[in-house]
Design an enzyme around this catalytic site. Sequence first.
Site, PDB file in Angstrom:
ATOM      1  N   GLU A  43      47.205  57.739  31.125  1.00 50.97           N
ATOM      2  CA  GLU A  43      48.476  56.883  31.079  1.00 50.97           C
ATOM      3  C   GLU A  43      48.608  57.003  29.496  1.00 50.97           C
ATOM      4  O   GLU A  43      49.806  56.713  28.985  1.00 50.97           O
ATOM      5  CB  GLU A  43      48.178  55.672  31.393  1.00 50.97           C
ATOM      6  CG  GLU A  43      48.201  55.553  33.213  1.00 50.97           C
ATOM      7  CD  GLU A  43      48.360  54.112  33.690  1.00 50.97           C
ATOM      8  OE1 GLU A  43      48.410  53.240  32.966  1.00 50.97           O
ATOM      9  OE2 GLU A  43      48.156  54.154  34.936  1.00 50.97           O
TER      10      GLU A  43
ATOM     11  N   ASN B  87      40.788  45.223  45.643  1.00 51.61           N
ATOM     12  CA  ASN B  87      42.019  45.863  45.539  1.00 51.61           C
ATOM     13  C   ASN B  87      42.049  46.870  46.532  1.00 51.61           C
ATOM     14  O   ASN B  87      41.488  47.918  46.473  1.00 51.61           O
ATOM     15  CB  ASN B  87      42.661  46.316  44.239  1.00 51.61           C
ATOM     16  CG  ASN B  87      43.898  46.979  44.296  1.00 51.61           C
ATOM     17  OD1 ASN B  87      44.635  46.839  45.276  1.00 51.61           O
ATOM     18  ND2 ASN B  87      44.285  47.814  43.214  1.00 51.61           N
TER      19      ASN B  87
ATOM     20  N   CYS C 174      45.008  47.919  39.251  1.00 49.51           N
ATOM     21  CA  CYS C 174      43.854  47.174  38.877  1.00 49.51           C
ATOM     22  C   CYS C 174      43.249  47.870  37.618  1.00 49.51           C
ATOM     23  O   CYS C 174      42.510  47.186  37.001  1.00 49.51           O
ATOM     24  CB  CYS C 174      43.085  46.915  39.965  1.00 49.51           C
ATOM     25  SG  CYS C 174      42.337  47.998  40.977  1.00 49.51           S
ATOM     26  N   HIS C 175      43.204  49.152  37.558  1.00 51.41           N
ATOM     27  CA  HIS C 175      42.690  49.880  36.303  1.00 51.41           C
ATOM     28  C   HIS C 175      43.114  49.379  35.121  1.00 51.41           C
ATOM     29  O   HIS C 175      42.639  49.718  33.935  1.00 51.41           O
ATOM     30  CB  HIS C 175      42.746  51.247  36.491  1.00 51.41           C
ATOM     31  CG  HIS C 175      44.067  51.849  36.528  1.00 51.41           C
ATOM     32  ND1 HIS C 175      44.926  51.900  37.778  1.00 51.41           N
ATOM     33  CD2 HIS C 175      44.926  52.407  35.518  1.00 51.41           C
ATOM     34  CE1 HIS C 175      46.045  52.416  37.423  1.00 51.41           C
ATOM     35  NE2 HIS C 175      46.103  52.801  35.965  1.00 51.41           N
TER      36      HIS C 175
ATOM     37  N   TYR D 156      41.511  39.929  32.049  1.00 54.65           N
ATOM     38  CA  TYR D 156      41.652  39.000  33.389  1.00 54.65           C
ATOM     39  C   TYR D 156      42.332  37.799  33.100  1.00 54.65           C
ATOM     40  O   TYR D 156      42.986  37.302  33.957  1.00 54.65           O
ATOM     41  CB  TYR D 156      40.220  38.937  33.780  1.00 54.65           C
ATOM     42  CG  TYR D 156      39.560  40.544  34.127  1.00 54.65           C
ATOM     43  CD1 TYR D 156      39.915  40.847  35.576  1.00 54.65           C
ATOM     44  CD2 TYR D 156      38.845  40.875  33.444  1.00 54.65           C
ATOM     45  CE1 TYR D 156      39.280  42.167  35.779  1.00 54.65           C
ATOM     46  CE2 TYR D 156      37.973  42.195  33.795  1.00 54.65           C
ATOM     47  CZ  TYR D 156      38.296  42.593  35.008  1.00 54.65           C
ATOM     48  OH  TYR D 156      37.965  43.825  35.481  1.00 54.65           O
TER      49      TYR D 156
END
Length: 202
Positions: free
Chosen positions: A197, A162, A170-171, A139
């Site tokens: 990912e 979001n 945002c993950h 963050y």
Amino acid sequence: MNDAMKDLTRFPVDDADLARLRSRLADDAAASDILDVAYRTVDSPIGPLLLAATQKGLVRVAFDLEDFDTVLTALADKVSPRVLESRHRLDAVATELDEYFAGRRQEFDLPLDFAMSSGFRQDVQRYLPHIGYGQTQSYRQVAEGVGNPKAVRAVGTACATNPLPVVVPCHRVLRSDGSLGGYLGGLEAKSLLLELESTSGG
């Protein structure tokens, strides 16, 4: 009597008939320029997702736990009351999401409409796609990236609100200690996206 009205006089009306009617209504509304927000639902490995788009682009991706009716009401209140289900208007979005969840897509190539956000929250949300596939930032790093290093808490709020999760990633934002932090779709969904990912060449 038009074709849509003729269909309504046939009983019983099955799911295929209803789907054709909805599609025709959406087409007629779009042709008459009275469809401002089109939506559909899709299945995904993180549960059902509601997709909504305006003429500008994708405006909302919502998780099942948010309650789709509540999401549609918010869209009607904030964007336009002219909201209608229209599957084909969101075919490209559905296809790109399928490719993403199958590990074949690392970037989304979709027009986005940030009408559900404003100010600093929108600044953060516009920044998030710059965090690469399979990468993460804290963050604090995001706050620095948008030019306001002291706004760590505000970055957290921007991520938590979001309106375009998954597509606007945002993950990929974690706490400084590497822990997950919060996620609108739940921590299990956030973990699954990060795992996807990390194992798909990110």
